[in-house]
Design a protein around this motif. Structure first.
Motif, short mmCIF file in Angstrom:
data_model
loop_
_atom_site.label_atom_id
_atom_site.label_comp_id
_atom_site.label_asym_id
_atom_site.label_seq_id
_atom_site.Cartn_x
_atom_site.Cartn_y
_atom_site.Cartn_z
N GLY A 162 3.86 5.80 -5.77
CA GLY A 162 3.81 5.80 -7.22
C GLY A 162 4.57 4.67 -7.87
O GLY A 162 4.85 4.72 -9.08
N TRP A 163 4.92 3.63 -7.10
CA TRP A 163 5.70 2.52 -7.64
C TRP A 163 4.84 1.54 -8.44
O TRP A 163 5.37 0.67 -9.11
CB TRP A 163 6.43 1.78 -6.52
N ASN A 164 3.52 1.65 -8.31
CA ASN A 164 2.58 0.89 -9.13
C ASN A 164 2.79 -0.62 -9.05
O ASN A 164 3.02 -1.28 -10.09
CB ASN A 164 2.68 1.37 -10.59
N ASP A 184 0.84 -1.21 0.00
CA ASP A 184 0.00 0.00 0.00
C ASP A 184 0.87 1.26 0.00
O ASP A 184 0.59 2.22 -0.74
CB ASP A 184 -0.92 -0.01 1.23
N TRP A 185 1.93 1.24 0.79
CA TRP A 185 2.85 2.39 0.79
C TRP A 185 3.50 2.55 -0.58
O TRP A 185 3.67 3.68 -1.06
CB TRP A 185 3.93 2.19 1.85
N LYS A 229 8.02 5.39 -23.62
CA LYS A 229 8.83 6.50 -23.15
C LYS A 229 9.28 6.27 -21.71
O LYS A 229 8.53 5.73 -20.89
CB LYS A 229 8.03 7.80 -23.21
N GLU A 230 10.50 6.70 -21.42
CA GLU A 230 11.03 6.56 -20.06
C GLU A 230 10.19 7.38 -19.08
O GLU A 230 9.95 8.57 -19.29
CB GLU A 230 12.48 7.02 -20.02
N CYS A 231 9.75 6.74 -18.00
CA CYS A 231 8.95 7.43 -16.99
C CYS A 231 9.52 7.27 -15.58
O CYS A 231 9.08 7.94 -14.65
CB CYS A 231 7.50 6.93 -17.02
N LYS A 263 -1.70 -7.30 -14.21
CA LYS A 263 -2.46 -6.09 -13.89
C LYS A 263 -1.83 -5.41 -12.69
O LYS A 263 -1.49 -6.06 -11.69
CB LYS A 263 -3.92 -6.43 -13.58
N CYS A 264 -1.68 -4.10 -12.79
CA CYS A 264 -1.12 -3.30 -11.69
C CYS A 264 -2.15 -2.26 -11.24
O CYS A 264 -3.27 -2.21 -11.75
CB CYS A 264 0.17 -2.63 -12.15
N GLN A 265 -1.76 -1.47 -10.26
CA GLN A 265 -2.68 -0.43 -9.79
C GLN A 265 -3.06 0.49 -10.95
O GLN A 265 -4.17 0.98 -11.03
CB GLN A 265 -2.02 0.37 -8.66
N LYS A 266 -2.10 0.71 -11.85
CA LYS A 266 -2.36 1.45 -13.09
C LYS A 266 -1.84 0.62 -14.25
O LYS A 266 -0.66 0.30 -14.33
CB LYS A 266 -1.65 2.80 -13.07
N GLY A 267 -2.71 0.25 -15.15
CA GLY A 267 -2.30 -0.46 -16.34
C GLY A 267 -1.71 -1.83 -16.07
O GLY A 267 -2.07 -2.52 -15.12
#
Length: 283
Positions: A24-26, A18-19, A253-255, A198-202
Motif C-alpha cells: 500500500g505504499w503506492n 511490486d512488494w 487529509k492525513e492518510c 503518476k502512481c499506482q493510485k492517483g
C-alpha cells in the motif's frame, strides 16, 4: 538456514517496487528506473534458500549523505529475525559507502521507531502523507513547466533545500514521462519547484520546495491541475506549519505517515521551504 545479503539486480528492484505496491505504499509507476540510475549499487536483496525474501535501499549521495528506504521482508518470513539481519547489514554497508561521520536519513513507519532507535537513529520529526482530490485551477504566470535547459538551475535551488547534491537524481526525476515538473521564476531566478508524478493510485507531489507559502501555493495549484479528479498526495514535514496549512486549505487529509530519523548528526535543513518531501524511499 543459509542466507546471503547482496547487491540487488535491476530486476530485483522491480520486485521491491511490486512488494511496495502490495504493502500500500503506492510507488510511482516510473520510480524504479530513476532510483536505479541514481545509485545502481544502492539496492540490496536478502536471499534465503536461493530465493529473495527481502530487500531495501542504501543510496549514497556522493558519499556525503545516505538514505535508507524500501525496507521489506515478505510477510511469511517476518518475525523470524530476517528483518533484523537485513536492516543492520544495510545500515553498516551504507556507512561503509559514506564519508566518515556523514549522516543517514530514513522515513520509517511509526511502529518501528523503537527498533530504529536501538540501531542508532534519532527522531527528527514526522512526515505526514496528506491525501485529496486533484482539481484544475488557474495559477500564476510565473509558474511554468520545467525543461532540460532548467536542470542546472533547479539542481542549484534543490541543493540549498535538500542539503546535498543529487544532480543525477534530479535530472532523472524531472524527466519522468508520467509526470510533470514546474518551476516558479521571478526576475530570472528559480524561487521554487515541484514534481507531480503518476502512481499506482492517483498522483504524488514531491518534492515541493519553495521560498514562501505563496510560491508553494501557486506550484501546488499547477500540479493539482495535472491530477484533475484523481487522488493527489503530498508528504508534508509536520514541522513546516505553512506546509500543513497548505494541505488544510486544499482539504487534504492525513492518510499515512513516517518518522524522519537520522544516524549521525542530522543536517540543518530549511524546513520552512520544504512543503513536500521528494519520496520516502530516497529522501
Amino acid at each position: 538456514m543459509e542466507y546471503i545479503i547482496r547487491q540487488a539486480s535491476r530486476q530485483e528492484l522491480d520486485i521491491l517496487v511490486d512488494w511496495a505496491t502490495k504493502e500500500g505504499w503506492n510507488p510511482g509507476i516510473d520510480d524504479a528506473e530513476v532510483f536505479w540510475k541514481t545509485d545502481p549499487e544502492g539496492f540490496v536483496a536478502l536471499e534465503v534458500g536461493g530465493k529473495m525474501i527481502g530487500g531495501g535501499s542504501i543510496v549514497s549521495y556522493s558519499g556525503k549523505f545516505g538514505f535508507m528506504g524500501f525496507f521489506m521482508v515478505k510477510p511469511e518470513f517476518r518475525s523470524k529475525g530476517w528483518g533484523t539481519k537485513l536492516w543492520y547489514w544495510r545500515r553498516d554497508k551504507l556507512l561503509s559507502r559514506l564519508d566518515k561521520g556523514a549522516p543517514i536519513g530514513m522515513d520509517g513507519v511509526f511502529v518501528m521507531q523503537p527498533f530504529y532507535a536501538k540501531g542508532g537513529f534519532v527522531f527528527s520529526h514526522r512526515d505526514l502523507r496528506m491525501e485529496g482530490i486533484g482539481t484544475t485551477m488557474s495559477f500564476s504566470e510565473k509558474v511554468v513547466q520545467v525543461n532540460a535547459n532548467d536542470f542546472d538551475k533547479i539542481n542549484g535551488f534543490d541543493l540549498n533545500v535538500f542539503g546535498y547534491n543529487r544532480k543525477a537524481f534530479i535530472e532523472g526525476w524531472l524527466s519522468i514521462k508520467s509526470g510533470k515538473a514546474f518551476k516558479y521564476v521571478e526576475r530570472g531566478e528559480v524561487k521554487g519547484y515541484g514534481m507531480v508524478r503518476k502512481c499506482q493510485k492517483g498522483y504524488k507531489v514531491g518534492p515541493l520546495f519553495a521560498e514562501s507559502y505563496d510560491i508553494a501555493n501557486e506550484l501546488f495549484k499547477a500540479m493539482s491541475s495535472v491530477a484533475h479528479c484523481e487522488a493527489i498526495y503530498l508528504d508534508v514535514p509536520e514541522i513546516n506549519t505553512d506546509g500543513m496549512e497548505l494541505a488544510k486549505n486544499y482539504n487534504l487529509k492525513e492518510c499515512f505517515g513516517c518518522a524522519r530519523m537520522y544516524y549521525n548528526q542530522a543536517p540543518k535543513l530549511p524546513y520552512n521551504k520544504i512543503f513536500g518531501v521528494t519520496s520516502f524511499e530516497l529522501g
